[in-house]
Design a protein around this motif. Structure first.
Motif, short mmCIF file in Angstrom:
data_model
loop_
_atom_site.label_atom_id
_atom_site.label_comp_id
_atom_site.label_asym_id
_atom_site.label_seq_id
_atom_site.Cartn_x
_atom_site.Cartn_y
_atom_site.Cartn_z
N PHE A 55 49.57 47.35 47.32
CA PHE A 55 48.91 46.03 47.27
C PHE A 55 49.53 45.16 48.35
N ILE A 56 48.74 44.23 48.91
CA ILE A 56 49.32 43.19 49.75
C ILE A 56 48.84 41.83 49.21
N VAL A 57 49.58 40.78 49.57
CA VAL A 57 49.19 39.42 49.20
C VAL A 57 48.96 38.65 50.49
N LYS A 58 47.77 38.03 50.56
CA LYS A 58 47.41 37.26 51.74
C LYS A 58 46.83 35.93 51.26
N ASP A 59 47.44 34.82 51.63
CA ASP A 59 46.97 33.50 51.22
C ASP A 59 46.68 33.42 49.72
N GLY A 60 47.58 33.94 48.94
CA GLY A 60 47.44 33.86 47.49
C GLY A 60 46.51 34.88 46.86
N THR A 61 45.83 35.67 47.69
CA THR A 61 44.92 36.69 47.15
C THR A 61 45.56 38.07 47.24
N LEU A 62 45.34 38.82 46.17
CA LEU A 62 45.86 40.18 46.11
C LEU A 62 44.81 41.12 46.69
N LEU A 63 45.24 42.00 47.59
CA LEU A 63 44.31 42.99 48.18
C LEU A 63 44.84 44.39 47.93
N THR A 64 43.93 45.31 47.62
CA THR A 64 44.32 46.71 47.47
C THR A 64 43.18 47.59 47.99
N PRO A 65 43.50 48.73 48.62
CA PRO A 65 42.43 49.58 49.14
C PRO A 65 41.64 50.24 48.00
N PRO A 66 40.34 50.45 48.19
CA PRO A 66 39.53 51.14 47.18
C PRO A 66 39.85 52.64 47.17
N THR A 67 39.45 53.33 46.11
CA THR A 67 39.71 54.78 46.06
C THR A 67 39.01 55.49 47.23
N SER A 68 37.93 54.91 47.74
CA SER A 68 37.24 55.54 48.88
C SER A 68 38.09 55.49 50.15
N SER A 69 39.18 54.72 50.14
CA SER A 69 40.12 54.72 51.26
C SER A 69 41.12 55.86 51.13
N GLY A 70 41.04 56.63 50.04
CA GLY A 70 41.98 57.73 49.84
C GLY A 70 43.10 57.42 48.87
N ALA A 71 42.95 56.30 48.16
CA ALA A 71 43.96 55.93 47.15
C ALA A 71 43.67 56.66 45.85
N LEU A 72 44.71 57.15 45.20
CA LEU A 72 44.55 57.73 43.87
C LEU A 72 44.13 56.61 42.92
N HIS A 73 43.33 56.98 41.90
CA HIS A 73 42.97 56.00 40.88
C HIS A 73 44.18 55.83 39.96
N GLY A 74 45.12 55.03 40.42
CA GLY A 74 46.39 54.88 39.71
C GLY A 74 46.24 53.95 38.51
N TYR A 75 46.93 54.30 37.41
CA TYR A 75 46.85 53.44 36.23
C TYR A 75 47.80 52.26 36.30
N THR A 76 48.84 52.36 37.11
CA THR A 76 49.67 51.18 37.32
C THR A 76 48.85 50.18 38.14
N ARG A 77 48.18 50.69 39.16
CA ARG A 77 47.28 49.88 39.99
C ARG A 77 46.22 49.21 39.11
N ASP A 78 45.61 50.00 38.24
CA ASP A 78 44.57 49.49 37.36
C ASP A 78 45.14 48.40 36.43
N SER A 79 46.36 48.62 35.94
CA SER A 79 46.99 47.63 35.05
C SER A 79 47.28 46.34 35.82
N ILE A 80 47.78 46.48 37.04
CA ILE A 80 48.08 45.29 37.85
C ILE A 80 46.80 44.49 38.12
N LYS A 81 45.70 45.20 38.34
CA LYS A 81 44.42 44.49 38.56
C LYS A 81 44.07 43.63 37.35
N GLU A 82 44.26 44.22 36.15
CA GLU A 82 43.93 43.47 34.94
C GLU A 82 44.92 42.31 34.69
N LEU A 83 46.19 42.57 34.96
CA LEU A 83 47.20 41.52 34.76
C LEU A 83 46.94 40.35 35.73
N ALA A 84 46.57 40.69 36.96
CA ALA A 84 46.29 39.66 37.97
C ALA A 84 45.15 38.76 37.49
#
Ligand code: PPE
Length: 305
Positions: free
Chosen positions: A198-227
């Motif tokens: 994940f990166i943070v830019k001007d207060g917004t959280l950005l993360t690459p989609p699975t189509s970028s080659g990222a695993l569908h991570g559950y920590t990632r998924d949890s962080i999305k929901e917590l955010a």
């Protein structure tokens, strides 16, 4: 690694030192195995597995992609995982289920071999070091490109995929860094060697989609929901390496890595060069959640007892 007492192998508990396979095991020669990584955390209600059913679903999906039939029902493996934790008297541990083509016939057709399943648990502290978790790790953009769906499906958590990760990790370590970040074949950021990013830019959280080659991570998924619950805006989109270089904050997520800040990439300090404020908020929230201290997220915790 820290040994525990017993490993579950095909329905039986085997002493740790005796949990062996034949040297002609198909998976050892051809990478024909799928696996998972989960963590069990101590909570006020006792040890609990974080997102057990999601990890098991990914396990069966990885097997399906590779046309492997796991010879157990999901509920049976869930029970076996809990039993393995209990037999080894673990309060907090890492959990590693693996399904692999075993010993029988050599040659690329795996179908003439048995499919074996094993579950090991052991205490696994911080993945990228205590200081890494607190202050951040130094990363290198890898010269190795993340495998893509036309070569090896990145969404299947297969052991073979990890030779790609190992090359990237080795290169990063050899160059004096802690971790590697892989780009995909289009030049966009995919993920770390064993973590999402994940990166943070001007207060917004950005993360690459699975189509970028990222695993569908559950920590990632949890962080999305917590955010979302912390009213931090989030965008899932392709990310360029120069956006990472100039990010205000960046961090890695994974079962093993948990939420690890990135303090430097290829000689460029990220933000202040330590953990950023949004990363810190999310990291604190994450550790509250996995230890059952936020009732809203008890849905993610499966009690062992
Ligand atoms: N990407 C990769 C390539 C990866 O291996 C992991 C987990 C993730 C993303 C994050 O996924 P999740 O755990 O569902 O949030 N890597 C596992 C293996 C680590 C290892 O060194 O072994 C893990 O963290 O369990």
């Amino acid at each position: 690694m820290e040994k525990t007492e017993k490993i579950w192998m095909d329905g039986k508990f085997i002493d740790w030192d005796e949990a062996k396979v034949h040297v002609l095991t198909h998976a050892l020669h051809y990478g024909t195995a799928v696996f998972e990584g989960m963590r069990c955390y101590e909570t006020d209600d006792g040890p609990a597995i974080f997102r057990l059913w999601d990890h098991l679903t990914r396990f069966y999906n990885s097997a399906k992609i590779h046309m492997m039939r796991i010879p157990y029902e999901m509920e049976e493996l869930a029970r076996a995982i809990k039993e393995t934790i209990k037999v080894n008297r673990m309060r907090e541990c890492y959990i590693r289920p693996i399904a692999y083509y075993g010993y029988g016939e050599m040659g690329l057709n795996p179908k003439r071999n048995p499919i074996n399943v094993a579950i090991a648990v052991w205490p696994w502290g911080t993945y990228l070091g205590e200081e890494g978790l607190r202050k951040g790790v130094r990363c290198k953009i890898s010269s190795w490109i993340r495998i893509d769906t036309r070569m090896l499906p990145p969404l299947a958590k297969a052991t073979a995929n990890y030779l790609n990760s190992v090359l990237a990790k080795l290169e990063a370590i050899e160059c004096g860094y802690d971790e590697a970040i892989l780009l995909n074949s289009n030049g966009y950021i995919a993920e770390g060697s064993g973590e999402n990013i994940f990166i943070v830019k001007d207060g917004t959280l950005l993360t690459p989609p699975t189509s970028s080659g990222a695993l569908h991570g559950y920590t990632r998924d949890s962080i999305k929901e917590l955010a979302k619950d912390l009213s931090i805006s989030l965008l899932e989109r392709e990310i360029l390496r120069e956006e990472l270089f100039t990010a205000d904050e960046a961090f890695l997520t994974g079962t093993a890595a948990e939420v690890t800040p990135i303090r430097e990439v290829d000689g460029r300090a990220i933000g202040s060069g330590s953990i950023g404020p949004i990363t810190k908020r999310l990291q604190e929230k994450f550790f509250q959640v996995v230890r059952g201290r936020d009732p809203r997220y008890k849905k993610w915790l499966e009690l062992v007892l």
